[in-house]
Every structure is written in C-alpha cells, then in structure tokens.
Scaffold this active site. Sequence first.
Site, short mmCIF file in Angstrom:
data_model
loop_
_atom_site.label_atom_id
_atom_site.label_comp_id
_atom_site.label_asym_id
_atom_site.label_seq_id
_atom_site.Cartn_x
_atom_site.Cartn_y
_atom_site.Cartn_z
CE LYS A 1 -10.04 -0.66 -74.19
NZ LYS A 1 -11.25 -1.39 -73.97
CG HIS B 1 -10.98 2.53 -69.53
ND1 HIS B 1 -11.36 1.21 -69.38
CD2 HIS B 1 -11.28 2.87 -70.80
CE1 HIS B 1 -11.87 0.78 -70.53
NE2 HIS B 1 -11.83 1.76 -71.41
N GLY C 1 -15.71 -3.94 -76.05
CA GLY C 1 -15.08 -5.13 -76.61
C GLY C 1 -16.03 -6.28 -76.88
P1 13P Z 1 -13.84 -1.18 -77.70
O1 13P Z 1 -13.94 -0.10 -78.76
O2 13P Z 1 -12.83 -2.21 -78.03
O3 13P Z 1 -15.19 -1.71 -77.36
O4 13P Z 1 -13.29 -0.46 -76.37
C1 13P Z 1 -13.89 0.72 -75.92
C2 13P Z 1 -13.05 1.31 -74.86
O5 13P Z 1 -12.96 0.76 -73.77
C3 13P Z 1 -12.31 2.54 -75.16
O6 13P Z 1 -11.77 3.11 -74.02
#
Ligand code: 13P
Length: 252
Positions: A14, A99, A175
Amino acid sequence: MTPGIRPLVAGNWKMNGLKSALGELEIMRDASKPGNKPNHDMLVCVPFTLLAQAAEMASRSSFNIGAQDCHKNISGAHTGDISVEMIADCGAEAVIVGHSERRTDHGETNIEVLGKANAALDWGHMAIICIGESESQRKSGETLNVLKAQMDGSIPDSPANGEIVVAYEPIWAIGTGLTPTVQDISEAHNFMRNELVDRFGEAGKSIRLLYGGSVKPANAKELMGIDNVDGALVGGASLKAVDFLGICEAYQ
Ligand code: 13P
C-alpha cells in the site's frame, strides 16, 4: 488449496515503504533462493517509487515484484498515472487492480477496473483483481451477489498474454484484525470457483484465488487449508520479512 495449483503468497505494501525498507525485501528474496525454493510463488507489490529498485533486487530470483495500480492506456495525457508499459520497464511483472481502497478512495468502478485488468493482461502481466463486500453488504446477506457483480464486471474475458488472479478481500476484514469464519471464506471461494468455471470452462479451474484481510502468521495455516484458497494477499504483515516469511511457512 486447490489440487494442482501452485499457491501464491502476495504482499501489498500500500502507501508504505521508503528506500530504507528495501532491506526487508532483500531478506524475503533470499528466502526464495534456489536451495530454499519454496513450494509457492512469492510476490510483493510495492509503491511505484520503489518499483525499479525492488525489481532489480529481485531479478534472477524466483521472488517477484508487482505494482498496486495501473492506467488502462499505455501512454498519453494522464497526469500522475502509471501505465503497464512503465511497470514492465521497471522490471515488474504483476499489478493489483480494483483494490477496495482504490474503489473507495478513487471511486473506481467495475468498468474502470476491467480496463486496467485488460491493459495489464495484454501486456503480459499477472493481474490480481480484487473483489469483496462491505460490512453492511455482508450483514444484509448480499455478499455473493456483490461478488458476482464485481466478477462479472471487472474480470476480463480472456487472460491474453498474462495471468488472471482473483483476490477475495472482505472490506471489513482489511487492517482490522477480523477475519471471516472458515465457513464464510469457504462459501465465498467455492462460489468464486463455480463462477469462474461457468465462465471459462476448464481454464476456470486453474485460476488462482487468494484470500486477503488480516492474514497473519498465526492464521495462515488455517486459511491455507480451505478448499479453493490458493494463497494470500497480505497487507500489514507483508511489511516485515519476519511476518511475511512466517505466513509463507504455512505453504511449505
Ligand atoms: P491487511 O492484511 O493489512 O488486512 O490488508 C489486506 C489487504 O488489503 C491486502 O491487499
């Protein structure tokens, strides 16, 4: 897992990672060297700013580098955007498209995601197409309808020169430390597999289906044991090599 499918553990950094974070990638790359060769593919999708350096570091290894978005056009007057050709020029081989953070933050629609996926696949990249329901959609029992609409609307008819990968990421699990039950993931992934087989026939059986949303070393093995879960798309836990490699261990 799906018999005959090589799993994929993919990281999504990200909007995280400065040049100083390349050391983490180096540790991940070294773990994928011949001799340690894992039973699964490894990919980390870094910010554009690190793409060229990360891809150079990963070259001549079985560790792959990808981007997190692309434009549907190859070049032109699109200030601030990045094309699949530019991504390939950096040495990267994969792109995440659609995403939920882009669908939410940038209002990306299925048709836009489809355009990006087509561009990536035409160029020969792996396109990881993300789908997933919100908390309110799950609570109102709409999950499978939402997944169907996103799959119908954003997955191209043909992989062209690349590879289609579909990632199921429930928005409420990203998250948050929350994950759906094994039964809920199983229901979603079996549904996705059936949809792909309906649409692509035999080829739909070998499309990799990733689960994403709060994947950690502690839950990776359980998630990997679910039918039609062919790997993981990992956010927060992909930023540190020790966590990412801990997840990879579940696939050995
Ligand atoms: P997390 O693993 O931080 O929950 O994020 C997942 C995600 O959005 C991967 O693209």
